[in-house]
Design a protein around this motif. Structure first.
Motif, PDB file in Angstrom:
ATOM      1  N   VAL A  65       0.856  -1.184   0.000  1.00  0.00           N
ATOM      2  CA  VAL A  65       0.000   0.000   0.000  1.00  0.00           C
ATOM      3  C   VAL A  65       0.891   1.232   0.000  1.00  0.00           C
ATOM      4  O   VAL A  65       1.766   1.370   0.853  1.00  0.00           O
ATOM      5  N   ALA A  66       0.669   2.126  -0.946  1.00  0.00           N
ATOM      6  CA  ALA A  66       1.481   3.338  -1.079  1.00  0.00           C
ATOM      7  C   ALA A  66       0.923   4.450  -0.200  1.00  0.00           C
ATOM      8  O   ALA A  66      -0.284   4.684  -0.170  1.00  0.00           O
ATOM      9  N   TYR A  67       1.820   5.114   0.519  1.00  0.00           N
ATOM     10  CA  TYR A  67       1.459   6.275   1.330  1.00  0.00           C
ATOM     11  C   TYR A  67       2.317   7.445   0.870  1.00  0.00           C
ATOM     12  O   TYR A  67       3.543   7.347   0.827  1.00  0.00           O
ATOM     13  N   LEU A  68       1.672   8.562   0.529  1.00  0.00           N
ATOM     14  CA  LEU A  68       2.386   9.726   0.022  1.00  0.00           C
ATOM     15  C   LEU A  68       2.895  10.637   1.127  1.00  0.00           C
ATOM     16  O   LEU A  68       3.678  11.547   0.866  1.00  0.00           O
ATOM     17  N   ALA A  69       2.459  10.404   2.368  1.00  0.00           N
ATOM     18  CA  ALA A  69       2.888  11.217   3.511  1.00  0.00           C
ATOM     19  C   ALA A  69       3.306  10.285   4.647  1.00  0.00           C
ATOM     20  O   ALA A  69       2.854   9.148   4.723  1.00  0.00           O
ATOM     21  N   PRO A  70       4.156  10.782   5.563  1.00  0.00           N
ATOM     22  CA  PRO A  70       4.611   9.934   6.669  1.00  0.00           C
ATOM     23  C   PRO A  70       3.504   9.621   7.678  1.00  0.00           C
ATOM     24  O   PRO A  70       3.584   8.631   8.398  1.00  0.00           O
ATOM     25  N   ALA A  71       2.474  10.447   7.734  1.00  0.00           N
ATOM     26  CA  ALA A  71       1.334  10.233   8.625  1.00  0.00           C
ATOM     27  C   ALA A  71       0.138  10.968   8.021  1.00  0.00           C
ATOM     28  O   ALA A  71       0.312  11.911   7.235  1.00  0.00           O
ATOM     29  N   LEU A 129      10.510   9.479  -1.531  1.00  0.00           N
ATOM     30  CA  LEU A 129       9.428   9.915  -2.409  1.00  0.00           C
ATOM     31  C   LEU A 129       8.069   9.532  -1.829  1.00  0.00           C
ATOM     32  O   LEU A 129       7.107  10.277  -1.918  1.00  0.00           O
ATOM     33  N   LEU A 130       7.996   8.328  -1.269  1.00  0.00           N
ATOM     34  CA  LEU A 130       6.780   7.815  -0.663  1.00  0.00           C
ATOM     35  C   LEU A 130       7.131   6.576   0.146  1.00  0.00           C
ATOM     36  O   LEU A 130       8.285   6.158   0.170  1.00  0.00           O
ATOM     37  N   ILE A 131       6.148   6.010   0.810  1.00  0.00           N
ATOM     38  CA  ILE A 131       6.343   4.798   1.606  1.00  0.00           C
ATOM     39  C   ILE A 131       5.414   3.723   1.056  1.00  0.00           C
ATOM     40  O   ILE A 131       4.274   4.013   0.693  1.00  0.00           O
ATOM     41  N   ILE A 132       5.913   2.487   1.012  1.00  0.00           N
ATOM     42  CA  ILE A 132       5.057   1.352   0.671  1.00  0.00           C
ATOM     43  C   ILE A 132       5.024   0.425   1.882  1.00  0.00           C
ATOM     44  O   ILE A 132       6.068  -0.025   2.358  1.00  0.00           O
ATOM     45  N   GLU A 133       3.816   0.172   2.366  1.00  0.00           N
ATOM     46  CA  GLU A 133       3.632  -0.738   3.493  1.00  0.00           C
ATOM     47  C   GLU A 133       3.405  -2.138   2.955  1.00  0.00           C
ATOM     48  O   GLU A 133       2.525  -2.369   2.126  1.00  0.00           O
ATOM     49  N   GLN A 174       4.998  -1.499 -10.842  1.00  0.00           N
ATOM     50  CA  GLN A 174       4.055  -0.435 -11.194  1.00  0.00           C
ATOM     51  C   GLN A 174       4.737   0.917 -11.051  1.00  0.00           C
ATOM     52  O   GLN A 174       5.506   1.142 -10.119  1.00  0.00           O
ATOM     53  N   GLY A 175       4.457   1.827 -11.963  1.00  0.00           N
ATOM     54  CA  GLY A 175       5.027   3.170 -11.902  1.00  0.00           C
ATOM     55  C   GLY A 175       4.492   3.941 -10.697  1.00  0.00           C
ATOM     56  O   GLY A 175       3.300   3.908 -10.424  1.00  0.00           O
ATOM     57  N   LEU A 176       5.388   4.616  -9.987  1.00  0.00           N
ATOM     58  CA  LEU A 176       5.011   5.395  -8.806  1.00  0.00           C
ATOM     59  C   LEU A 176       5.141   6.894  -9.055  1.00  0.00           C
ATOM     60  O   LEU A 176       4.220   7.661  -8.810  1.00  0.00           O
ATOM     61  N   VAL A 177       6.325   7.307  -9.529  1.00  0.00           N
ATOM     62  CA  VAL A 177       6.674   8.717  -9.690  1.00  0.00           C
ATOM     63  C   VAL A 177       7.547   8.849 -10.931  1.00  0.00           C
ATOM     64  O   VAL A 177       8.263   7.916 -11.289  1.00  0.00           O
ATOM     65  N   THR A 193      -2.110   7.209  -5.990  1.00  0.00           N
ATOM     66  CA  THR A 193      -2.809   8.015  -5.000  1.00  0.00           C
ATOM     67  C   THR A 193      -2.485   7.481  -3.614  1.00  0.00           C
ATOM     68  O   THR A 193      -1.992   6.356  -3.472  1.00  0.00           O
ATOM     69  N   ASN A 194      -2.765   8.266  -2.605  1.00  0.00           N
ATOM     70  CA  ASN A 194      -2.500   7.851  -1.235  1.00  0.00           C
ATOM     71  C   ASN A 194      -3.354   6.635  -0.887  1.00  0.00           C
ATOM     72  O   ASN A 194      -4.531   6.572  -1.237  1.00  0.00           O
TER      73      ASN A 194
END
Length: 146
Positions: A80-86, A105-109, A140-143, A131-132
């Motif tokens: 799961v992609a997260y665009l912010a740390p929280a 750039l982002l986090i993937i859980e 898969q392309g992220l950025v 998207t968040n």
């Protein structure tokens, strides 16, 4: 099973030499054939329009230049992609931001582990392709970074 049901994971697979275990929250239903009753349609003459020169120029311009420039940063894992740390914090990067090599750039859980995705090079973010909280696949392309 209860922990899997309560988690944000959509699929889980585990294989050993002797056995395989798979869980999935994705619903799959086989496509059912649909009977369509015949319709008494009145034939309609096709509408033909000749493309104007401005339409032809617009098409040739879009074919020659890509819509977004830059190298694609792809996902190294499923998660799961997260665009912010929280949820209450600002995003790591936005379109137009200048990034340095190694900057997050982002986090993937994945499996309750947060994996930071670093910028592979210095550049400018030209597109954020996810998207968040979107589930992303391997490759898969992220950025995009130019």
């Amino acid at each position: 099973m209860a922990q899997f049901d309560q988690s944000s994971l959509r699929e889980f697979s585990f294989k050993t030499g002797e056995a395989e275990l798979s869980f999935s929250k994705n619903e799959y239903t086989a496509p059912q054939p649909v009977a369509v009753p015949p319709v008494n349609a009145v034939p309609v003459a096709p509408v033909v329009s000749s493309p104007s020169s401005s339409d032809a120029e617009a098409v040739s311009e879009t074919e020659e230049t890509p819509l977004v420039e830059g190298d694609e940063v792809t996902s190294p894992l499923v998660g799961v992609a997260y665009l912010a740390p929280a949820p209450d914090k600002p995003v790591f990067v936005s379109v137009g931001d200048t990034v340095k090599k190694g900057q997050t750039l982002l986090i993937i859980e994945a499996m309750k582990v947060m994996n930071e995705i670093p910028a592979p090079k210095d550049g400018i973010v030209t597109e954020i392709m996810v998207t968040n909280e979107e589930v992303v696949e391997f490759g898969q392309g992220l950025v995009r970074i130019k």
